[in-house]
Scaffold this motif. Structure first.
Motif, PDB file in Angstrom:
ATOM      1  N   UNK A  38      72.146   0.354  28.614  1.00 27.30           N
ATOM      2  CA  UNK A  38      73.471   0.592  29.175  1.00 27.30           C
ATOM      3  C   UNK A  38      73.553   1.988  29.788  1.00 27.30           C
ATOM      4  N   UNK A  39      74.235   2.067  30.919  1.00 27.20           N
ATOM      5  CA  UNK A  39      74.631   3.348  31.518  1.00 27.20           C
ATOM      6  C   UNK A  39      76.149   3.306  31.624  1.00 27.20           C
ATOM      7  N   UNK A  40      76.838   4.097  30.817  1.00 26.16           N
ATOM      8  CA  UNK A  40      78.297   4.117  30.781  1.00 26.16           C
ATOM      9  C   UNK A  40      78.791   5.288  31.623  1.00 26.16           C
ATOM     10  N   UNK A  41      79.588   4.996  32.634  1.00 29.47           N
ATOM     11  CA  UNK A  41      80.095   6.032  33.538  1.00 29.47           C
ATOM     12  C   UNK A  41      81.520   6.365  33.148  1.00 29.47           C
ATOM     13  N   UNK A  42      81.732   7.592  32.696  1.00 25.79           N
ATOM     14  CA  UNK A  42      83.036   8.113  32.238  1.00 25.79           C
ATOM     15  C   UNK A  42      83.763   7.086  31.367  1.00 25.79           C
ATOM     16  N   UNK A  43      83.168   6.650  30.287  1.00 23.89           N
ATOM     17  CA  UNK A  43      83.812   5.622  29.448  1.00 23.89           C
ATOM     18  C   UNK A  43      85.008   6.174  28.700  1.00 23.89           C
ATOM     19  N   UNK A  44      85.950   5.302  28.385  1.00 20.69           N
ATOM     20  CA  UNK A  44      87.098   5.717  27.591  1.00 20.69           C
ATOM     21  C   UNK A  44      86.736   5.651  26.105  1.00 20.69           C
ATOM     22  N   UNK A  45      87.687   5.990  25.258  1.00 24.81           N
ATOM     23  CA  UNK A  45      87.426   6.102  23.823  1.00 24.81           C
ATOM     24  C   UNK A  45      86.991   4.768  23.221  1.00 24.81           C
ATOM     25  N   UNK A  46      87.629   3.678  23.625  1.00 26.03           N
ATOM     26  CA  UNK A  46      87.313   2.371  23.047  1.00 26.03           C
ATOM     27  C   UNK A  46      85.915   1.915  23.447  1.00 26.03           C
ATOM     28  N   UNK A  47      85.515   2.178  24.687  1.00 25.00           N
ATOM     29  CA  UNK A  47      84.173   1.811  25.114  1.00 25.00           C
ATOM     30  C   UNK A  47      83.122   2.612  24.360  1.00 25.00           C
ATOM     31  N   UNK A  48      83.392   3.888  24.102  1.00 24.20           N
ATOM     32  CA  UNK A  48      82.448   4.694  23.332  1.00 24.20           C
ATOM     33  C   UNK A  48      82.302   4.155  21.916  1.00 24.20           C
ATOM     34  N   UNK A  75      74.503  12.191  27.966  1.00 22.39           N
ATOM     35  CA  UNK A  75      74.041  11.903  26.600  1.00 22.39           C
ATOM     36  C   UNK A  75      73.216  10.624  26.634  1.00 22.39           C
ATOM     37  N   UNK A  76      72.136  10.604  25.869  1.00 25.86           N
ATOM     38  CA  UNK A  76      71.354   9.382  25.707  1.00 25.86           C
ATOM     39  C   UNK A  76      71.066   9.175  24.229  1.00 25.86           C
ATOM     40  N   UNK A  77      71.385   7.980  23.731  1.00 22.27           N
ATOM     41  CA  UNK A  77      71.146   7.661  22.335  1.00 22.27           C
ATOM     42  C   UNK A  77      70.417   6.327  22.250  1.00 22.27           C
ATOM     43  N   UNK A  78      69.784   6.098  21.133  1.00 22.98           N
ATOM     44  CA  UNK A  78      69.138   4.814  20.863  1.00 22.98           C
ATOM     45  C   UNK A  78      70.074   3.968  20.026  1.00 22.98           C
ATOM     46  N   UNK A  79      70.299   2.728  20.467  1.00 25.18           N
ATOM     47  CA  UNK A  79      71.182   1.808  19.753  1.00 25.18           C
ATOM     48  C   UNK A  79      70.421   0.506  19.551  1.00 25.18           C
ATOM     49  N   UNK A  80      69.790   0.369  18.398  1.00 23.07           N
ATOM     50  CA  UNK A  80      68.963  -0.806  18.163  1.00 23.07           C
ATOM     51  C   UNK A  80      67.725  -0.758  19.041  1.00 23.07           C
ATOM     52  N   UNK A  81      67.507  -1.805  19.821  1.00 26.36           N
ATOM     53  CA  UNK A  81      66.349  -1.854  20.700  1.00 26.36           C
ATOM     54  C   UNK A  81      66.644  -1.433  22.117  1.00 26.36           C
ATOM     55  N   UNK A  82      67.785  -0.825  22.377  1.00 24.38           N
ATOM     56  CA  UNK A  82      68.136  -0.413  23.729  1.00 24.38           C
ATOM     57  C   UNK A  82      68.561   1.041  23.725  1.00 24.38           C
ATOM     58  N   UNK A  83      68.620   1.627  24.909  1.00 26.13           N
ATOM     59  CA  UNK A  83      69.126   2.987  25.065  1.00 26.13           C
ATOM     60  C   UNK A  83      70.493   2.920  25.732  1.00 26.13           C
ATOM     61  N   UNK A  84      71.363   3.834  25.323  1.00 25.00           N
ATOM     62  CA  UNK A  84      72.703   3.929  25.899  1.00 25.00           C
ATOM     63  C   UNK A  84      72.848   5.331  26.484  1.00 25.00           C
ATOM     64  N   UNK A  85      73.113   5.395  27.778  1.00 28.89           N
ATOM     65  CA  UNK A  85      73.291   6.662  28.479  1.00 28.89           C
ATOM     66  C   UNK A  85      74.754   6.808  28.842  1.00 28.89           C
ATOM     67  N   UNK A  86      75.322   7.937  28.488  1.00 27.92           N
ATOM     68  CA  UNK A  86      76.734   8.216  28.772  1.00 27.92           C
ATOM     69  C   UNK A  86      76.798   9.337  29.791  1.00 27.92           C
ATOM     70  N   UNK A  87      77.426   9.087  30.922  1.00 25.92           N
ATOM     71  CA  UNK A  87      77.563  10.064  32.000  1.00 25.92           C
ATOM     72  C   UNK A  87      79.027  10.457  32.113  1.00 25.92           C
ATOM     73  N   UNK A  88      79.305  11.756  31.968  1.00 31.85           N
ATOM     74  CA  UNK A  88      80.686  12.222  31.924  1.00 31.85           C
ATOM     75  C   UNK A  88      81.344  12.462  33.260  1.00 31.85           C
ATOM     76  N   UNK A  89      80.665  12.167  34.364  1.00 33.73           N
ATOM     77  CA  UNK A  89      81.253  12.354  35.687  1.00 33.73           C
ATOM     78  C   UNK A  89      80.685  11.303  36.626  1.00 33.73           C
ATOM     79  N   UNK A  90      81.513  10.812  37.539  1.00 37.38           N
ATOM     80  CA  UNK A  90      81.055   9.847  38.530  1.00 37.38           C
ATOM     81  C   UNK A  90      80.504  10.528  39.771  1.00 37.38           C
ATOM     82  N   UNK A  91      80.625  11.864  39.868  1.00 39.88           N
ATOM     83  CA  UNK A  91      80.208  12.576  41.077  1.00 39.88           C
ATOM     84  C   UNK A  91      78.752  12.342  41.450  1.00 39.88           C
ATOM     85  N   UNK A  92      77.795  12.295  40.513  1.00 37.51           N
ATOM     86  CA  UNK A  92      76.396  12.080  40.919  1.00 37.51           C
ATOM     87  C   UNK A  92      76.129  10.711  41.527  1.00 37.51           C
TER      88      UNK A  92
END
Length: 387
Positions: A113-123, A183-200
């Motif tokens: 997963x790559x989460x772009x500026x996720x809200x609290x519930x998505x996190x 931020x990048x974390x391991x969640x089970x067998x997948x990686x989850x990347x959290x990006x705090x800005x949509x600018x890139x």
């Protein structure tokens, strides 16, 4: 000449009385402009891979296609989860449109997963242990981590970004003052990347600094990408356990913030200023006899014989204490009552029970008894003065 001076004085008084309100209005206007400038702009086409607008991501989608990456755009969470392949990449945007059922569906996917500026519930659902921290206004930053996608990109322009608190073992990149934007974390067998800005990712700033490199390395690292940009939920769809702050529009929050600031400024403006006492002329001079008579009429209108009697006795005690040479505070001290009664009885020759009833006795039963009490107190005071 006199009327001109008076008009000028009136104008000056009006200005002094209204300048506080004017300053509050100007302060609120400045605050509204500042908050409006800080508010991130947004349209329905933002982060849409088919949109060529400034906030769209069509440029990134075309680059990925040229590099041989297959990009599928999904408008529903269920469709995105069905298209995502194990080990592939699922980019999740506009998480404020996802319902709890959608988040549960995305939890079950095995794609990265790559989460772009996720809200609290998505996190909470998709990035366990990652929490929103504070906004960052530092325009650009260097990676400061060993994540290959960030190292290859180098300096990146984020603009206004969200930072995150992360659990131990997570990869922290582009750290501002204290918290990372990526931020990048391991969640089970997948990686989850959290990006705090949509600018890139967006068309407007893709060519700035290392934005394009970071976007391609995060999104296009694998041959298949599913890009979820959910449509608005159907009317009546489940809203989930969202707080009032999550449901309130930005304009409503801005209104309440301005209201709080206005109340605080008004309180500061109207509060008592510290400093020396300033003497002011009374608007009307009233004789003391008229004041006493007015209070007496109020007492009589409310049949407050108890308060009237106590006021008469308190005044008599204060004068008698001064005449007897006793401490001034003894007049209001219940423990000094026997001493005062004994001293008055000794100076007047009256019995102590009689004097005690006069100075500390019960409420008069009627107006005639109140008048007799007044005469008795005057008589006691006269005898003490003359003794």
């Amino acid at each position: 000449m006199i009327s001109e001076t008076t008009a000028r004085q009136v104008a000056g008084r009006r200005w002094r009385s209204s300048r506080g309100v004017l300053l509050v209005v100007l302060a609120l206007a400045a605050l509204a402009l500042a908050l409006a400038a800080l508010r991130p702009g947004g349209t329905a086409q933002d982060l849409d891979p088919t949109s060529p607008s400034d906030g769209g991501t069509r440029a990134l989608a075309e680059i990925l296609k040229q590099r041989g990456v297959r990009l599928d755009v999904a408008r529903r969470a269920g469709d995105a989860a069905a298209r995502a392949t194990p080990g592939g990449t699922l980019v999740v945007t506009r998480t404020d449109r996802l319902t709890p059922t959608d988040l549960g569906t995305l939890q079950e996917t095995t794609a990265n997963l790559v989460l772009v500026t996720p809200d609290r519930h998505a996190l909470e659902s998709l990035a366990p242990g990652v929490r929103r921290a504070e906004p960052s206004f530092e325009e650009t930053d260097v990676p400061g981590c060993a994540l290959p996608a960030a190292v290859a990109a180098g300096r990146v322009e984020f603009g206004q970004a969200q930072t995150y608190e992360v659990p131990s073992g997570a990869t922290r990149c582009y750290v501002g003052d204290r918290f990372p934007r990526l931020v990048e974390i391991a969640d089970g067998g997948r990686t989850v990347t959290v990006l705090g800005s949509a600018a890139p990712l967006v068309n407007r700033s893709l060519a700035e600094e290392g934005n394009a490199a970071l976007a391609m390395n995060l999104v296009g690292a694998r041959p298949h990408v599913v890009w979820l940009i959910p449509d608005l939920p159907e009317p009546g769809a489940e809203g989930g356990e969202r707080s009032l702050g999550d449901l309130l529009p930005f304009g409503v929050k801005l209104f309440f913030l301005e209201l709080i600031v206005a109340v605080a400024l008004a309180a500061l403006w109207r509060s008592r200023r510290l400093g020396p006492v300033v003497a002011e002329a009374l608007p009307v001079v009233v004789r003391s006899a008229e004041t006493v008579e007015g209070r007496s009429r109020l007492y009589r209108a409310h049949r407050a014989r108890d308060r009237a009697a106590e006021a008469l006795r308190a005044g008599a005690r204060e004068r008698l204490v001064a005449l007897l040479g006793l401490p001034r505070g003894a007049a209001a001290d219940p423990e000094a009552a026997p001493q005062i009664v004994a001293a008055v009885a000794a100076r007047t020759g009256r019995d102590e029970p009689f004097v005690g009833e006069a100075l500390y006795g019960p409420e008069p039963v009627d107006d005639a008894a109140l008048v007799r009490l007044t005469d008795l107190l005057d008589d006691l005071e006269r005898q003490v003065r003359q003794s």
